[in-house]
Design a protein around this motif. Structure first.
Motif, mmCIF file in Angstrom:
data_model
loop_
_atom_site.group_PDB
_atom_site.id
_atom_site.type_symbol
_atom_site.label_atom_id
_atom_site.label_comp_id
_atom_site.label_asym_id
_atom_site.label_seq_id
_atom_site.Cartn_x
_atom_site.Cartn_y
_atom_site.Cartn_z
ATOM 1 N N MET A 131 -12.003 0.635 11.295
ATOM 2 C CA MET A 131 -10.781 -0.140 11.370
ATOM 3 C C MET A 131 -9.713 0.494 10.483
ATOM 4 N N PRO A 132 -8.508 0.662 10.997
ATOM 5 C CA PRO A 132 -7.425 1.235 10.195
ATOM 6 C C PRO A 132 -7.036 0.311 9.032
ATOM 7 N N TYR A 133 -6.523 0.909 7.986
ATOM 8 C CA TYR A 133 -6.057 0.154 6.832
ATOM 9 C C TYR A 133 -4.799 0.805 6.273
ATOM 10 N N ASN A 134 -4.135 0.132 5.344
ATOM 11 C CA ASN A 134 -2.899 0.630 4.719
ATOM 12 C C ASN A 134 -1.807 0.919 5.754
ATOM 13 N N TRP A 135 -1.598 -0.003 6.697
ATOM 14 C CA TRP A 135 -0.545 0.192 7.685
ATOM 15 C C TRP A 135 0.800 0.305 6.981
ATOM 16 N N ARG A 136 1.635 1.234 7.442
ATOM 17 C CA ARG A 136 2.978 1.384 6.881
ATOM 18 C C ARG A 136 3.901 1.965 7.937
ATOM 19 N N LYS A 137 5.190 1.729 7.735
ATOM 20 C CA LYS A 137 6.188 2.321 8.621
ATOM 21 C C LYS A 137 7.198 3.066 7.765
ATOM 22 N N SER A 138 7.979 3.897 8.393
ATOM 23 C CA SER A 138 8.947 4.707 7.674
ATOM 24 C C SER A 138 9.954 3.827 6.953
ATOM 25 N N SER A 139 10.314 4.224 5.751
ATOM 26 C CA SER A 139 11.350 3.491 5.020
ATOM 27 C C SER A 139 12.700 3.636 5.714
ATOM 28 N N ARG A 140 12.850 4.622 6.559
ATOM 29 C CA ARG A 140 14.099 4.827 7.302
ATOM 30 C C ARG A 140 14.257 3.862 8.472
ATOM 31 N N SER A 141 13.200 3.149 8.804
ATOM 32 C CA SER A 141 13.272 2.233 9.945
ATOM 33 C C SER A 141 13.916 0.902 9.577
ATOM 34 N N GLY A 142 14.158 0.659 8.306
ATOM 35 C CA GLY A 142 14.809 -0.578 7.885
ATOM 36 C C GLY A 142 13.927 -1.787 8.124
ATOM 37 N N GLN A 143 14.559 -2.917 8.397
ATOM 38 C CA GLN A 143 13.831 -4.167 8.609
ATOM 39 C C GLN A 143 13.529 -4.441 10.076
ATOM 40 N N GLY A 144 13.930 -3.546 10.962
ATOM 41 C CA GLY A 144 13.717 -3.752 12.392
ATOM 42 C C GLY A 144 12.255 -3.652 12.794
ATOM 43 N N ASN A 145 11.952 -4.150 13.970
ATOM 44 C CA ASN A 145 10.605 -4.071 14.530
ATOM 45 C C ASN A 145 10.564 -3.143 15.728
ATOM 46 N N ASN A 146 11.426 -2.152 15.727
ATOM 47 C CA ASN A 146 11.517 -1.240 16.854
ATOM 48 C C ASN A 146 11.023 0.140 16.435
ATOM 49 N N CYS A 147 9.797 0.194 15.949
ATOM 50 C CA CYS A 147 9.261 1.454 15.450
ATOM 51 C C CYS A 147 7.732 1.427 15.527
ATOM 52 N N VAL A 148 7.112 2.410 14.962
ATOM 53 C CA VAL A 148 5.659 2.460 14.912
ATOM 54 C C VAL A 148 5.185 2.394 13.470
ATOM 55 N N GLU A 149 3.941 2.005 13.312
ATOM 56 C CA GLU A 149 3.293 1.993 12.005
ATOM 57 C C GLU A 149 2.115 2.956 12.047
ATOM 58 N N VAL A 150 1.811 3.524 10.903
ATOM 59 C CA VAL A 150 0.686 4.433 10.778
ATOM 60 C C VAL A 150 -0.293 3.854 9.773
ATOM 61 N N GLY A 151 -1.555 3.883 10.123
ATOM 62 C CA GLY A 151 -2.606 3.416 9.222
ATOM 63 C C GLY A 151 -3.640 4.506 9.012
ATOM 64 N N ARG A 152 -4.338 4.422 7.918
ATOM 65 C CA ARG A 152 -5.400 5.390 7.640
ATOM 66 C C ARG A 152 -6.690 4.965 8.329
ATOM 67 N N THR A 153 -7.471 5.953 8.714
ATOM 68 C CA THR A 153 -8.827 5.728 9.203
ATOM 69 C C THR A 153 -9.738 6.662 8.400
ATOM 70 N N PRO A 154 -11.027 6.450 8.437
ATOM 71 C CA PRO A 154 -11.918 7.344 7.689
ATOM 72 C C PRO A 154 -11.792 8.814 8.103
#
Length: 60
Positions: free
Chosen positions: A1-24
């Motif tokens: 299961m992925p963890y530490n989901w994050r999105k770019s700080s350049r994306s602002g507060q919008g929800n029109n982007c992707v998030e990246v999470g770590r996997t093993p």
């Protein structure tokens, strides 16, 4: 299961982007507009190659 989901700080507060999470073994990517739709995963090597391509503007 992925963890530490994050999105770019350049994306602002919008929800029109992707998030990246770590996997093993690499990374996972999901759409912030529909997190319940799931995610796809990559190996560490695939993720590094993708980031390198972005940084070197191979998608422009």
């Amino acid at each position: 299961m992925p963890y530490n989901w994050r999105k770019s700080s350049r994306s602002g507060q919008g929800n029109n982007c992707v998030e990246v999470g770590r996997t093993p073994n690499g990374a996972a990517v999901r759409d912030t507009k529909d997190r319940s739709a799931g995610y796809f995963t990559t190996t560490g090597q695939q993720w590094s190659a993708f980031i390198d391509a972005v940084k070197n503007q191979r998608f422009d």
